[in-house]
Scaffold this motif. Structure first.
Motif, PDB file in Angstrom:
ATOM      1  N   TYR A 259     -49.839 -53.941   7.654  1.00 36.20           N
ATOM      2  CA  TYR A 259     -50.971 -54.675   7.088  1.00 36.20           C
ATOM      3  C   TYR A 259     -52.269 -54.522   7.869  1.00 36.20           C
ATOM      4  CZ  TYR A 259     -47.141 -56.876   4.490  1.00 36.20           C
ATOM      5  OH  TYR A 259     -46.045 -57.097   3.708  1.00 36.20           O
ATOM      6  N   LEU A 260     -52.294 -54.935   9.116  1.00 33.99           N
ATOM      7  CA  LEU A 260     -53.559 -55.049   9.846  1.00 33.99           C
ATOM      8  C   LEU A 260     -54.230 -53.711  10.098  1.00 33.99           C
ATOM      9  CD1 LEU A 260     -52.673 -57.869  12.387  1.00 33.99           C
ATOM     10  CD2 LEU A 260     -54.321 -57.992  10.513  1.00 33.99           C
ATOM     11  N   GLY A 261     -53.471 -52.638  10.108  1.00 30.89           N
ATOM     12  CA  GLY A 261     -54.060 -51.324  10.339  1.00 30.89           C
ATOM     13  C   GLY A 261     -54.744 -50.733   9.127  1.00 30.89           C
ATOM     14  N   HIS A 262     -54.716 -51.429   8.005  1.00 27.73           N
ATOM     15  CA  HIS A 262     -55.243 -50.883   6.755  1.00 27.73           C
ATOM     16  C   HIS A 262     -56.269 -51.843   6.171  1.00 27.73           C
ATOM     17  CE1 HIS A 262     -51.937 -48.000   6.971  1.00 27.73           C
ATOM     18  NE2 HIS A 262     -51.160 -49.032   7.260  1.00 27.73           N
ATOM     19  N   ALA A 263     -57.501 -51.408   6.094  1.00 26.11           N
ATOM     20  CA  ALA A 263     -58.584 -52.277   5.625  1.00 26.11           C
ATOM     21  C   ALA A 263     -58.318 -52.799   4.222  1.00 26.11           C
ATOM     22  CB  ALA A 263     -59.910 -51.517   5.668  1.00 26.11           C
ATOM     23  N   GLU A 264     -57.719 -51.961   3.376  1.00 27.98           N
ATOM     24  CA  GLU A 264     -57.466 -52.411   2.004  1.00 27.98           C
ATOM     25  C   GLU A 264     -56.412 -53.516   1.956  1.00 27.98           C
ATOM     26  OE1 GLU A 264     -54.944 -48.667   2.673  1.00 27.98           O
ATOM     27  OE2 GLU A 264     -56.912 -49.468   3.256  1.00 27.98           O
ATOM     28  N   GLU A 265     -55.462 -53.486   2.884  1.00 28.27           N
ATOM     29  CA  GLU A 265     -54.461 -54.549   2.942  1.00 28.27           C
ATOM     30  C   GLU A 265     -55.054 -55.831   3.531  1.00 28.27           C
ATOM     31  OE1 GLU A 265     -50.575 -54.001   1.907  1.00 28.27           O
ATOM     32  OE2 GLU A 265     -52.399 -53.583   0.764  1.00 28.27           O
ATOM     33  N   VAL A 266     -55.921 -55.685   4.499  1.00 30.76           N
ATOM     34  CA  VAL A 266     -56.623 -56.861   5.043  1.00 30.76           C
ATOM     35  C   VAL A 266     -57.380 -57.567   3.932  1.00 30.76           C
ATOM     36  CG1 VAL A 266     -58.463 -57.607   6.610  1.00 30.76           C
ATOM     37  CG2 VAL A 266     -56.780 -55.918   7.377  1.00 30.76           C
ATOM     38  N   GLU A 267     -58.016 -56.781   3.060  1.00 36.21           N
ATOM     39  CA  GLU A 267     -58.767 -57.347   1.943  1.00 36.21           C
ATOM     40  C   GLU A 267     -57.827 -57.934   0.894  1.00 36.21           C
ATOM     41  OE1 GLU A 267     -61.779 -58.449  -0.671  1.00 36.21           O
ATOM     42  OE2 GLU A 267     -61.924 -57.830   1.436  1.00 36.21           O
ATOM     43  N   ARG A 268     -56.817 -57.172   0.500  1.00 40.14           N
ATOM     44  CA  ARG A 268     -55.898 -57.631  -0.552  1.00 40.14           C
ATOM     45  C   ARG A 268     -55.199 -58.928  -0.172  1.00 40.14           C
ATOM     46  NH1 ARG A 268     -50.280 -56.984  -2.081  1.00 40.14           N
ATOM     47  NH2 ARG A 268     -49.787 -55.836  -0.161  1.00 40.14           N
ATOM     48  N   LEU A 269     -54.821 -59.034   1.093  1.00 38.74           N
ATOM     49  CA  LEU A 269     -54.024 -60.173   1.539  1.00 38.74           C
ATOM     50  C   LEU A 269     -54.851 -61.221   2.277  1.00 38.74           C
ATOM     51  CD1 LEU A 269     -50.969 -58.014   2.571  1.00 38.74           C
ATOM     52  CD2 LEU A 269     -51.101 -59.553   0.619  1.00 38.74           C
ATOM     53  N   ARG A 270     -56.164 -61.052   2.242  1.00 40.31           N
ATOM     54  CA  ARG A 270     -57.099 -62.077   2.749  1.00 40.31           C
ATOM     55  C   ARG A 270     -56.803 -62.453   4.201  1.00 40.31           C
ATOM     56  NH1 ARG A 270     -55.998 -66.262  -2.080  1.00 40.31           N
ATOM     57  NH2 ARG A 270     -53.905 -65.720  -1.394  1.00 40.31           N
ATOM     58  N   LEU A 271     -56.636 -61.432   5.045  1.00 44.22           N
ATOM     59  CA  LEU A 271     -56.263 -61.696   6.436  1.00 44.22           C
ATOM     60  C   LEU A 271     -57.498 -62.002   7.273  1.00 44.22           C
ATOM     61  CD1 LEU A 271     -53.490 -59.011   6.862  1.00 44.22           C
ATOM     62  CD2 LEU A 271     -53.226 -61.489   6.969  1.00 44.22           C
ATOM     63  N   PRO A 272     -57.541 -63.153   7.924  1.00 41.80           N
ATOM     64  CA  PRO A 272     -58.716 -63.544   8.720  1.00 41.80           C
ATOM     65  C   PRO A 272     -58.649 -62.970  10.133  1.00 41.80           C
ATOM     66  CG  PRO A 272     -57.141 -65.341   8.665  1.00 41.80           C
ATOM     67  CD  PRO A 272     -56.529 -64.216   7.864  1.00 41.80           C
ATOM     68  N   ILE A 273     -59.287 -61.855  10.348  1.00 38.24           N
ATOM     69  CA  ILE A 273     -59.255 -61.210  11.664  1.00 38.24           C
ATOM     70  C   ILE A 273     -59.934 -62.131  12.688  1.00 38.24           C
ATOM     71  CG2 ILE A 273     -59.879 -59.153  12.971  1.00 38.24           C
ATOM     72  CD1 ILE A 273     -57.879 -58.787  10.577  1.00 38.24           C
ATOM     73  N   GLY A 274     -59.269 -62.300  13.834  1.00 41.55           N
ATOM     74  CA  GLY A 274     -59.825 -63.138  14.889  1.00 41.55           C
ATOM     75  C   GLY A 274     -59.769 -64.618  14.595  1.00 41.55           C
ATOM     76  N   ALA A 275     -58.905 -65.039  13.663  1.00 42.69           N
ATOM     77  CA  ALA A 275     -58.864 -66.446  13.249  1.00 42.69           C
ATOM     78  C   ALA A 275     -58.588 -67.387  14.409  1.00 42.69           C
ATOM     79  CB  ALA A 275     -57.799 -66.636  12.167  1.00 42.69           C
ATOM     80  N   TYR A 276     -57.801 -66.929  15.377  1.00 49.84           N
ATOM     81  CA  TYR A 276     -57.405 -67.836  16.453  1.00 49.84           C
ATOM     82  C   TYR A 276     -58.598 -68.242  17.318  1.00 49.84           C
ATOM     83  CZ  TYR A 276     -54.448 -69.970  20.013  1.00 49.84           C
ATOM     84  OH  TYR A 276     -53.858 -70.867  20.870  1.00 49.84           O
ATOM     85  N   LEU A 277     -59.609 -67.401  17.389  1.00 49.84           N
ATOM     86  CA  LEU A 277     -60.789 -67.764  18.169  1.00 49.84           C
ATOM     87  C   LEU A 277     -61.455 -69.009  17.591  1.00 49.84           C
ATOM     88  CD1 LEU A 277     -62.329 -64.250  18.883  1.00 49.84           C
ATOM     89  CD2 LEU A 277     -60.996 -65.696  20.446  1.00 49.84           C
ATOM     90  N   ASP A 278     -61.473 -69.113  16.267  1.00 47.74           N
ATOM     91  CA  ASP A 278     -62.014 -70.324  15.639  1.00 47.74           C
ATOM     92  C   ASP A 278     -61.126 -71.528  15.934  1.00 47.74           C
ATOM     93  OD1 ASP A 278     -64.133 -68.899  14.543  1.00 47.74           O
ATOM     94  OD2 ASP A 278     -63.040 -68.445  12.700  1.00 47.74           O
ATOM     95  N   ILE A 279     -59.812 -71.312  15.939  1.00 46.86           N
ATOM     96  CA  ILE A 279     -58.882 -72.401  16.247  1.00 46.86           C
ATOM     97  C   ILE A 279     -59.100 -72.889  17.672  1.00 46.86           C
ATOM     98  CG2 ILE A 279     -56.437 -72.970  16.545  1.00 46.86           C
ATOM     99  CD1 ILE A 279     -55.852 -70.949  14.274  1.00 46.86           C
ATOM    100  N   VAL A 280     -59.272 -71.952  18.602  1.00 48.57           N
ATOM    101  CA  VAL A 280     -59.507 -72.315  20.004  1.00 48.57           C
ATOM    102  C   VAL A 280     -60.789 -73.137  20.128  1.00 48.57           C
ATOM    103  CG1 VAL A 280     -60.082 -71.398  22.281  1.00 48.57           C
ATOM    104  CG2 VAL A 280     -58.197 -70.403  20.980  1.00 48.57           C
ATOM    105  N   ASP A 281     -61.851 -72.679  19.470  1.00 53.18           N
ATOM    106  CA  ASP A 281     -63.113 -73.425  19.526  1.00 53.18           C
ATOM    107  C   ASP A 281     -62.946 -74.822  18.920  1.00 53.18           C
ATOM    108  OD1 ASP A 281     -64.386 -71.306  20.751  1.00 53.18           O
ATOM    109  OD2 ASP A 281     -65.261 -70.520  18.888  1.00 53.18           O
ATOM    110  N   ASP A 282     -62.187 -74.907  17.840  1.00 53.35           N
ATOM    111  CA  ASP A 282     -61.956 -76.211  17.208  1.00 53.35           C
ATOM    112  C   ASP A 282     -61.150 -77.126  18.124  1.00 53.35           C
ATOM    113  OD1 ASP A 282     -62.043 -77.974  14.830  1.00 53.35           O
ATOM    114  OD2 ASP A 282     -59.873 -77.682  14.859  1.00 53.35           O
ATOM    115  N   ASN A 283     -60.172 -76.548  18.837  1.00 49.23           N
ATOM    116  CA  ASN A 283     -59.388 -77.343  19.781  1.00 49.23           C
ATOM    117  C   ASN A 283     -60.271 -77.920  20.888  1.00 49.23           C
ATOM    118  OD1 ASN A 283     -57.014 -76.927  18.400  1.00 49.23           O
ATOM    119  ND2 ASN A 283     -56.333 -75.236  19.690  1.00 49.23           N
TER     120      ASN A 283
END
Length: 436
Positions: A259-283
């Motif tokens: 999944y993550l190595g393919h831009a089209e799969e990131v788009e198709r499956l709505r993968l939030p790259i770097g999502a954990y950084l937002d979680i850390v900031d929220d924590n």
């Protein structure tokens, strides 16, 4: 009768500590326990202490609450040790994302496998070693309940490198997956019968039933009717593998090469790259909000979290039997996964402690993915035990998402840069740069 003592290591993770305390004090038998809080950050420790006293007052509990900058003092005579430490905090986590991103490696959470998981483990192992030494000396009969990620690597290191035997890793992924699936198919969770097994963040729902009938056909029909459901990684994995995985799509995407190595799969499956950084900031924001509220005398309400650690404490102390999902060494528990690797299985908990349940063999396609996961974990643990920096590179060569993204030379170059960035948190023998 002695008072049960529970030591919180990394208590400055205040939001999580609060939820665990609310769960503990919800049990009548645990309202008078001794809560010993430890953190190396004085401000966070003081905030944790204030929060603990507020929660106790709010729930009508009367625990003994002590705060300790010295870890051994917190551990002295403890019956349970809850580990929620995050070594390096936000700065180290940012490094785990930013350097790999420059190499073209996408990550979403980065706390279990991949570059982020490997280096989170390597900077946590020295803490685990010293923690285990303290436990062996001042509370050798205590149960160590580990929440710190990467769960499977940390539990394997603890059981293979430190000699501790009363260790179990606790994670809420199976529980919340089954709550969510029950809601999705419209059956009350309390009426669902289920079995899951595998590895942490990549276990599999082997049985999902209501009144003796499988709920998987109902799930299949919902997926067929809803194209948005099909845009989730773990739904995609379920449709292809036949068993639903027990962690979120963001997590699940990182443990396979598809999944993550393919831009089209990131788009198709709505993968939030770097999502954990937002979680850390929220924590961090939640911590600061809690700190400020306590300081102003207007503490925030805290709800229970249904976490496993309070349930373990209650079952061991009172003898009340219950089943949880725990992460433990594979000693005949899953027969087609490697011995000694950390597996996630149902565990009976009562006055005798945590007793894992053997589940036999996993479906071969599920076991194939889990074996790769455990093989990668084993190389990381070996890197620390053997003090061999080559094992770090070999682990990331075996990691599915990293290997899918980079040629081998770049993997070694990436490791060198990560080692430089985290050197002060690694054991000395692993700080060597090896070139490509």
């Amino acid at each position: 009768m002695t008072t049960t003592k529970i030591a919180f290591i990394g208590a400055g993770s205040v939001v999580f500590t609060q939820g665990l305390l609310a769960d503990l004090f919800a049990f009548d038998e645990l309202r008078g326990v001794h809560i010993a809080l430890h953190d190396i950050d004085a401000e966070r420790l003081a905030t944790a202490e204030g929060a603990a006293r507020h929660i106790a007052d709010h729930l009508g509990a009367a625990p003994t609450v002590t705060a300790h900058a010295d870890r051994r003092a917190a551990l002295e005579g403890a019956d349970f040790v809850i580990n929620i430490v995050q070594v390096g905090m936000r700065e180290a986590t940012r490094t785990d994302f930013e350097i790999p991103a420059r190499y073209g490696v996408r990550q979403t959470i980065g706390d279990t496998l991949g570059v982020g998981g490997v280096f989170r483990a390597l900077r946590t192992f020295p803490l685990l070693k010293s923690l285990a030494e303290d436990i062996a000396e001042v509370c050798s009969d205590a149960w160590l309940l580990n929440y710190t990620n990467p769960m499977a690597m940390n539990v394997q290191y603890l059981t293979q490198a430190t000699g501790l035997t009363r260790v179990v890793g606790l994670c809420h992924s199976v529980y919340w997956t089954m709550r969510d699936l029950s809601e999705l198919v419209g059956v009350p969770y309390e009426e669902v019968n289920y079995l899951a097994a595998g590895v942490n963040h990549q276990a599999w729902v082997l049985r999902f039933e209501h009144e003796g009938r499988s709920l998987y056909p109902r799930l299949d029909a919902l997926i067929e009717q809803d194209p948005q459901l099909r845009r989730r990684v773990r739904v995609d994995m379920y449709r292809r593998l036949g068993h639903y995985p027990t962690e979120t799509s963001e997590h699940s995407s990182e443990y396979v090469p598809w999944y993550l190595g393919h831009a089209e799969e990131v788009e198709r499956l709505r993968l939030p790259i770097g999502a954990y950084l937002d979680i850390v900031d929220d924590n961090v924001a939640q911590y600061e909000k809690t700190r400020d509220a306590l300081a102003s005398g207007t503490p925030l309400p805290v709800a229970g979290t249904m976490e496993y650690a309070p349930q373990v404490v209650h079952s061991v102390v009172t003898g009340t039997p219950r089943t949880i999902y725990g992460n433990v060494p594979n000693r005949g528990l899953i027969e087609n996964l490697p011995a000694g690797g950390t597996v996630e299985v149902p565990c009976l908990v009562d006055a005798s402690g945590v007793q894992p349940t053997a589940v036999g063999a996993l479906p071969p396609q599920c076991a194939a993915l889990n074996r790769n996961y455990l093989s990668m974990n084993d190389l990381v643990v070996r890197a620390a035990i053997e003090d061999d920096p080559r094992r770090i590179r070999q682990a990331l060569m075996a990691d599915p998402a990293t290997a899918a993204a980079l040629p081998v030379e770049r993997i070694w170059e990436l490791c060198d840069e990560m080692v430089r960035a985290h050197a002060d948190l690694l054991q000395p023998g692993l700080r060597a740069e090896l070139g490509s």
